[in-house]
Design a protein around this motif. Structure first.
Motif, mmCIF file in Angstrom:
data_model
loop_
_atom_site.group_PDB
_atom_site.id
_atom_site.type_symbol
_atom_site.label_atom_id
_atom_site.label_comp_id
_atom_site.label_asym_id
_atom_site.label_seq_id
_atom_site.Cartn_x
_atom_site.Cartn_y
_atom_site.Cartn_z
ATOM 1 N N GLN A 42 -58.490 -19.764 5.328
ATOM 2 C CA GLN A 42 -59.662 -19.698 6.200
ATOM 3 C C GLN A 42 -60.913 -20.400 5.660
ATOM 4 N N GLU A 43 -60.933 -20.710 4.374
ATOM 5 C CA GLU A 43 -62.072 -21.480 3.869
ATOM 6 C C GLU A 43 -62.036 -22.920 4.367
ATOM 7 N N ARG A 44 -60.824 -23.407 4.686
ATOM 8 C CA ARG A 44 -60.684 -24.789 5.141
ATOM 9 C C ARG A 44 -60.113 -24.925 6.550
ATOM 10 N N VAL A 45 -59.520 -23.853 7.063
ATOM 11 C CA VAL A 45 -58.937 -23.877 8.406
ATOM 12 C C VAL A 45 -59.428 -22.662 9.179
ATOM 13 N N GLN A 46 -60.114 -22.897 10.288
ATOM 14 C CA GLN A 46 -60.605 -21.802 11.114
ATOM 15 C C GLN A 46 -60.258 -22.048 12.576
ATOM 16 N N PHE A 47 -60.395 -20.993 13.379
ATOM 17 C CA PHE A 47 -60.051 -21.116 14.795
ATOM 18 C C PHE A 47 -60.773 -20.056 15.601
ATOM 19 N N ASN A 48 -60.822 -20.278 16.907
ATOM 20 C CA ASN A 48 -61.135 -19.210 17.846
ATOM 21 C C ASN A 48 -59.993 -19.166 18.858
ATOM 22 N N THR A 49 -59.964 -18.142 19.693
ATOM 23 C CA THR A 49 -58.902 -18.068 20.687
ATOM 24 C C THR A 49 -59.485 -18.148 22.094
ATOM 25 N N TYR A 50 -58.695 -18.689 22.990
ATOM 26 C CA TYR A 50 -59.093 -18.749 24.393
ATOM 27 C C TYR A 50 -59.351 -17.339 24.928
ATOM 28 N N ASP A 51 -58.504 -16.405 24.504
ATOM 29 C CA ASP A 51 -58.585 -15.034 25.009
ATOM 30 C C ASP A 51 -59.913 -14.378 24.663
ATOM 31 N N GLU A 52 -60.397 -14.572 23.424
ATOM 32 C CA GLU A 52 -61.646 -13.918 23.024
ATOM 33 C C GLU A 52 -62.868 -14.596 23.643
ATOM 34 N N VAL A 53 -62.718 -15.861 24.028
ATOM 35 C CA VAL A 53 -63.851 -16.577 24.633
ATOM 36 C C VAL A 53 -63.899 -16.378 26.141
ATOM 37 N N ASN A 54 -62.785 -16.615 26.830
ATOM 38 C CA ASN A 54 -62.815 -16.631 28.294
ATOM 39 C C ASN A 54 -62.201 -15.411 28.976
ATOM 40 N N ILE A 55 -61.463 -14.591 28.245
ATOM 41 C CA ILE A 55 -60.870 -13.407 28.856
ATOM 42 C C ILE A 55 -61.653 -12.144 28.465
ATOM 43 N N ARG A 56 -61.745 -11.875 27.165
ATOM 44 C CA ARG A 56 -62.448 -10.663 26.722
ATOM 45 C C ARG A 56 -63.955 -10.880 26.599
ATOM 46 N N LYS A 57 -64.381 -12.150 26.614
ATOM 47 C CA LYS A 57 -65.801 -12.500 26.538
ATOM 48 C C LYS A 57 -66.468 -11.958 25.276
ATOM 49 N N GLU A 58 -65.704 -11.904 24.188
ATOM 50 C CA GLU A 58 -66.259 -11.444 22.911
ATOM 51 C C GLU A 58 -67.117 -12.528 22.248
ATOM 52 N N LYS A 59 -66.840 -13.769 22.610
ATOM 53 C CA LYS A 59 -67.601 -14.897 22.089
ATOM 54 C C LYS A 59 -67.950 -15.807 23.254
ATOM 55 N N SER A 60 -69.058 -16.532 23.132
ATOM 56 C CA SER A 60 -69.436 -17.448 24.209
ATOM 57 C C SER A 60 -68.980 -18.867 23.891
ATOM 58 N N PHE A 61 -68.674 -19.607 24.918
ATOM 59 C CA PHE A 61 -68.223 -20.984 24.768
ATOM 60 C C PHE A 61 -69.261 -21.806 24.017
ATOM 61 N N GLU A 62 -70.525 -21.655 24.398
ATOM 62 C CA GLU A 62 -71.601 -22.445 23.781
ATOM 63 C C GLU A 62 -71.764 -22.110 22.294
ATOM 64 N N ASN A 63 -71.728 -20.830 21.965
ATOM 65 C CA ASN A 63 -71.876 -20.442 20.567
ATOM 66 C C ASN A 63 -70.694 -20.923 19.721
ATOM 67 N N GLU A 64 -69.518 -20.940 20.330
ATOM 68 C CA GLU A 64 -68.333 -21.390 19.599
ATOM 69 C C GLU A 64 -68.360 -22.899 19.368
ATOM 70 N N LEU A 65 -68.938 -23.634 20.292
ATOM 71 C CA LEU A 65 -69.125 -25.072 20.067
ATOM 72 C C LEU A 65 -69.977 -25.291 18.818
#
Length: 348
Positions: free
Chosen positions: A230-253
């Motif tokens: 995780q220090e060199r490889v990170q990710f977000n998931t579609y589910d947490e951004v667009n389904i559960r709305k735990e993160k916003s698209f703009e903030n993740e950008l």
């Protein structure tokens, strides 16, 4: 560049639909003359963007996917040639280099069965051949000071893009991947599902961000590996951004940009992240086309954005009446990237 088939002015003329009172990209884009050496031409030309096609689906076949990604380049270049040249879009900033000649490899793979271990090994060996050619061509484009826009083929070609750019820059690069899948599978022989893991293992990929991973289609073993790195490889998931709305698209950008923006990076786009786009792993759920376009524009505006790769689209898997639509979508994505990189809008 022995395996490169150059695009010619005749090719461009054949696919451009000329119309009185209009100017199309096909009338403004540049091709490299047959009697000109490619590298000196690229170094000296004014155009910044170099279109390069990879018409193959061998990496997809080796990854148990549906073939058809070999058809994206032809569909895309036809659509791009007929984009309107105006104050918003300028075809004069593009050199159409041509496409990789993978015809021999495509013939060799036709009768291979990915369910057979020996055949899958043969497919992987063919992918390695393509890797070498793609890496060499991308190295030459980037060394010439130009920005490659790579279209077509499976996501196996991310490896060649990353390696080629890293060799040209003389150091590892970063990458951001808009994708439903990590393409960070185990090193089991080259295919479309492990381009990034091979590039990472071999020292060409420094930092990697996966944008929009689908939770239901990512294995436990891959998630475990990503957590270790995780220090060199990170990710977000579609589910947490667009389904559960735990993160916003703009903030993740912004978060993703901050992670990879410390050095040169490639923008990788897998069209199987978009619902209903014919591809090797077509989906019914995912980010919208508009969100993808915003993603490309957002990251394209960055001076460290070194290339754009649009892959996994398979127009041949669409119905006959609509098989031009993948190419049209790619045209939108290409022009969004160019606008971002050059601020083409001007007052007239």
């Amino acid at each position: 560049m022995d395996k490169l088939i150059r695009f010619t002015s005749s090719c461009l003329s054949k696919i451009t639909n000329y119309r009185s009172g209009e100017v199309k990209f096909g009338e403004k884009m540049t091709v490299i003359p047959n009697d000109a050496d490619i590298i000196p031409f690229l170094v000296s030309c004014e155009q910044q963007f170099v279109l390069f096609g990879i018409p193959e689906d061998i990496g997809v076949r080796a990854n148990y996917g549906r073939p058809g990604t070999n058809s994206a380049w032809e569909s895309a270049i036809k659509s791009i040639a007929n984009i309107q040249h105006n104050r918003f879009n300028k075809g004069s900033q593009i050199v159409v280099l041509g496409h990789l000649d993978a015809s021999v490899e495509m013939l060799e793979v036709q009768n291979l069965d990915f369910n057979k271990t020996d055949d899958r090994k043969k497919m992987s060996d063919l992918v390695v051949k393509i890797d070498k050619e793609v890496a060499h061509i991308i190295t030459q484009i980037v060394k010439a000071g130009k920005t490659p826009i790579i279209i077509g083929g499976g996501h196996n070609n991310a490896y060649g893009n990353i390696k080629g750019t890293a060799l040209a820059k003389g150091k590892p690069i970063n990458a951001i991947n808009f994708d439903a899948h990590s393409d960070f599978r185990i090193l089991e022989g080259r295919h479309s599902g492990n381009g990034f893991s091979y590039a990472f293992e071999e020292g060409f990929l420094k930092k990697y961000f996966i944008f929009g991973l689908h939770e239901s289609y990512t294995s436990k073993s891959v998630l475990t590996e990503l957590k270790k790195l995780q220090e060199r490889v990170q990710f977000n998931t579609y589910d947490e951004v667009n389904i559960r709305k735990e993160k916003s698209f703009e903030n993740e950008l912004l978060y993703a940009k901050n992670f990879i923006n410390n050095d040169f990076f490639g923008i990788e786009i897998d069209l199987d992240a978009i619902p209903n786009i014919p591809s090797s792993a077509m989906t019914l759920s995912g980010f919208s086309v508009e969100e993808l376009r915003r993603f490309i524009y957002y990251f394209g505006k960055n001076e460290n954005a070194t290339y754009l790769h649009i892959c996994e689209g398979a127009p041949s898997l669409d119905n006959d009446k609509n098989n031009h639509l993948v190419g049209k979508l790619i045209g939108y994505l290409v022009t969004d990237f160019i606008k971002a990189k050059t601020s083409l809008i001007e007052v007239v």
